[in-house]
Design an enzyme around this catalytic site. Structure first.
Site, PDB file in Angstrom:
ATOM      1  N   GLU A 166     -10.468   7.255   0.071  1.00  0.00           N
ATOM      2  CA  GLU A 166      -9.465   8.293   0.306  1.00  0.00           C
ATOM      3  C   GLU A 166      -9.791   9.568  -0.486  1.00  0.00           C
ATOM      4  O   GLU A 166      -8.921  10.178  -1.107  1.00  0.00           O
ATOM      5  CB  GLU A 166      -8.066   7.760  -0.053  1.00  0.00           C
ATOM      6  CG  GLU A 166      -7.619   6.618   0.849  1.00  0.00           C
ATOM      7  CD  GLU A 166      -6.251   6.072   0.503  1.00  0.00           C
ATOM      8  OE1 GLU A 166      -5.846   6.177  -0.671  1.00  0.00           O
ATOM      9  OE2 GLU A 166      -5.588   5.549   1.404  1.00  0.00           O
ATOM     10  N   GLU A 217      -6.584   0.510   6.455  1.00  0.00           N
ATOM     11  CA  GLU A 217      -5.473   0.041   5.626  1.00  0.00           C
ATOM     12  C   GLU A 217      -4.192   0.097   6.449  1.00  0.00           C
ATOM     13  O   GLU A 217      -3.513   1.120   6.490  1.00  0.00           O
ATOM     14  CB  GLU A 217      -5.306   0.890   4.357  1.00  0.00           C
ATOM     15  CG  GLU A 217      -6.389   0.720   3.323  1.00  0.00           C
ATOM     16  CD  GLU A 217      -6.058   1.435   2.017  1.00  0.00           C
ATOM     17  OE1 GLU A 217      -4.947   1.986   1.894  1.00  0.00           O
ATOM     18  OE2 GLU A 217      -6.922   1.448   1.123  1.00  0.00           O
TER      19      GLU A 217
END
Length: 637
Positions: free
Chosen positions: A188, A268
């Site tokens: 991320e 995710e």
């Protein structure tokens, strides 16, 4: 402009429910590849879709690895996603630990034995919910280092680590006969302020050099344009993450804006959420999670469920978020996941399993049952010593002397506690403020005073960073010795500036790095006589007790009736932080593998704020994770 090659848009968008219909007969016999023509992965030339779940070996005792992985396999998953926390394996520069619970190779070999593929996430940064995002605290010994950037000092440390880790990974890649199908680079990164493409290019080059050109490398970012702009790079396949409350079409549309062709991937898919101290226990309905999973699988998407089994942030490994305010993560990483913190199947697991069964066959056989639990009952404790009376044990090398306070980094203390000691330079005839610069205490401090003579009290004030809490402690009107005990997450930590008494700076400090874990692991304080103290001092103190198991060592949960905040060890194993006054977590998970049969189990508690008059612990057969007190009852406010 983002440094990435353009690819043509797919003729059918991403809604085609039957992508990737034909095999590639010319594909090598052992391969895992991207197919940009038919928008899918290919495994050994055949179309392939993974349904995966996240599990973190660092949050699970090694004896439980097989049980958790087998339950994931029997849930219908064909892959697991795994973090590798750098700071879990390199506690000091060039000092590596891959033994016991840290034996990542044994964990990976176990996944292969059980028939699970692996999506590996070796960082170097992994996630803020783990201490310092997996980056070692010793990186901060260089005060001007810029983490997660192309800073040469950071890159040199990263390369040194990758040259140790990735050679262990390469033989386990699918192309080389192993079960690792893909490897994530960073995590991320688009959410990080630096937006340093040179950093990502450097990582890409290092991963390619150490893993080879056939390894499938990818990135993961949130499904927003600004996150994908800084987190993606040509040569790294871009995936997204989002939960069941997101619009699936919009979220995969964000991936398609970066990757017009190739497999749809949610790296995710959030089955629940983490807990913060002072918040409510997170909860996401099983029906909502199952419905979102079905929606993605109907699109032919690849999905990893985060988390499938959360586990526990033992010792000091829990991290923190900074979202408008500082939000520390609880010891429990239950996550309201399909497998509970103790590894038990939940209603959510069976709902997910039902969805998976509609898209691919389930393994034959029953789901392994929940592990047995035992309520060992009440265990009385007694006070062993005030912390200030055992500094010779906890800091055997003695204090570091400094004119002004030094940070954790300056004294090379990665975790735990540091005690700062000074002598007040003068009598204080009336209550006076003890102050620190703004954000000068990171992240929590306690102020104590050794009273001299029979004196009346006032109020001592010390402001912490982040939440702006004010801590209060008695301050004598005459000269005494205040101590500040710091319990931090990084960076940087400790006293970041000088303390002042009534605007006058305090100087000449004794700084004690406390090696509490080393002492407890060597048998202290159970092998030592209690330290008597007639001063009636309040503040941090150690308590001890023992209990025996009735011929079994089953998992259990320990409750802290009347306790405030502190740390718990059983048989030298650091089970983590407890903070029942703040909540929501009221119990700590105690794995049965920590306990002994046929001899006493040693309990050590470090209570920081105040134990109950009759100290005892209560061992239960179920957890209490959702009891949060209102802010008006928080003792630290």
């Amino acid at each position: 402009a983002r440094p990435r090659a353009w690819r043509p848009s797919p003729p059918g968008g991403f809604g085609d429910p039957q992508p990737c219909l034909s095999p590639q007969p010319t594909a090598p016999p052992r391969s895992f590849q991207l197919d940009y023509e038919q928008d899918c992965f290919r495994k050994d030339g055949a179309p392939f879709r993974y349904v995966s779940g996240s599990i973190h070996y660092a949050r699970i005792p090694r004896p439980a690895w097989r049980d958790r992985l087998l339950k994931m396999y029997m849930s219908g998953l064909n892959a697991v996603q795994v973090y590798v926390p750098w700071n879990y394996h390199e506690p000091l520069p060039g000092v590596y630990d891959f033994s016991g619970d840290r034996d990542v190779e044994a964990f990976l070999d176990l996944t292969a034995e059980l028939g699970l593929l692996v999506i590996l996430r070796p960082g170097p940064y992994i996630c803020a919910e783990w201490e310092m995002g997996g980056l070692p605290a010793w990186l901060l010994w260089k005060s001007d280092i810029v983490l997660r950037s192309s800073d040469p000092a950071f890159l040199a440390a990263v390369d040194s680590w990758l040259h140790v880790l990735l050679p262990k990974i390469k033989p386990r890649l699918y192309q080389h006969g192993g079960n690792i199908i893909s490897v994530q680079v960073e995590n991320e990164y688009g959410s990080y302020y630096a937006c340093d493409y040179d950093y990502l290019r450097h990582l890409l080059g290092s991963f390619r050099a150490l893993l080879g050109g056939e390894a499938l490398l990818f990135t993961t970012d949130g499904a927003r344009a600004e996150e994908l702009r800084c987190g993606t790079l040509q040569g790294l396949y871009a995936t997204v993450d989002f939960g069941p409350d997101s619009n699936v079409t919009e979220a995969f549309g964000a991936q398609r804006s970066i990757e017009p062709r190739g497999p749809l991937v949610n790296s995710e898919y959030y089955t629940g959420w983490l807990d913060y101290w002072g918040g409510a226990h997170a909860s996401t309905s099983a029906a909502q999670v199952a419905r979102g999973l079905a929606d993605m699988l109907r699109l032919g998407a690849n999905v990893n469920m985060y988390m499938f089994h959360g586990g526990t942030n033992f010792a000091y490994w829990s991290g923190a978020d900074l979202k408008a305010q500082y939000k520390p993560v609880t010891t429990s990483y239950d996550y309201d996941a399909p497998l509970s913190e103790a590894g038990d199947p939940t209603e959510k697991l069976f709902a997910i399993r039902t969805v998976i069964s509609k898209f691919q066959p389930l393994p034959v056989g029953p789901m392994p049952p929940a592990t047995p639990k035992y309520a060992y009952g009440r265990v009385d404790l007694r006070k062993h010593a005030d912390l200030l009376d055992v500094l010779h044990v906890l800091s055997p090398s003695g204090p570091i002397r400094s004119q002004f306070p030094l940070t954790f980094e300056a004294i090379k203390q990665a975790h735990g506690f540091v005690l700062y000691h000074t002598q007040l330079p003068r009598d204080v005839p009336a209550p006076a403020p003890l102050s620190a610069p703004p954000h000068g205490v990171r992240d929590r401090g306690y102020v104590m005073l050794q009273k001299v003579g029979c004196l009346s009290g006032g109020t001592c004030w010390a402001r912490t960073s982040g939440t702006g809490r004010v801590l209060r402690a008695p301050l004598s009107p005459r000269g005494g010795k205040p101590h500040c005990l710091i319990f931090p997450p990084p960076p940087p930590q400790g006293l970041l500036g000088n303390l002042s008494l009534d605007s006058s700076p305090l100087s000449t400090w004794l700084i004690y790095p406390l090696a509490i874990d080393a002492a407890v692991q060597q048998g202290w304080p159970h092998a030592a006589l209690p330290q008597s103290s007639g001063r009636g001092r309040s503040g941090p103190a150690f308590y001890t007790g023992t209990f025996e198991t009735p011929g079994i060592a089953w998992d259990t949960f320990v409750k802290f009736p009347g306790w405030s905040k502190g740390q718990l060890w059983i048989n030298g194993f650091n089970l983590g932080r407890y903070w029942p006054r703040r909540g929501p977590q009221q119990t700590l998970f105690v794995p049965g593998s920590v306990l002994r049969v046929g001899c006493p189990n040693n309990i050590t508690v470090l209570e920081l704020e105040g134990a109950p008059p009759t100290p005892f612990l209560l061992f239960l057969d179920q957890p209490l994770l959702n009891r949060t007190l209102s802010p008006s009852t928080w003792t630290a406010e």
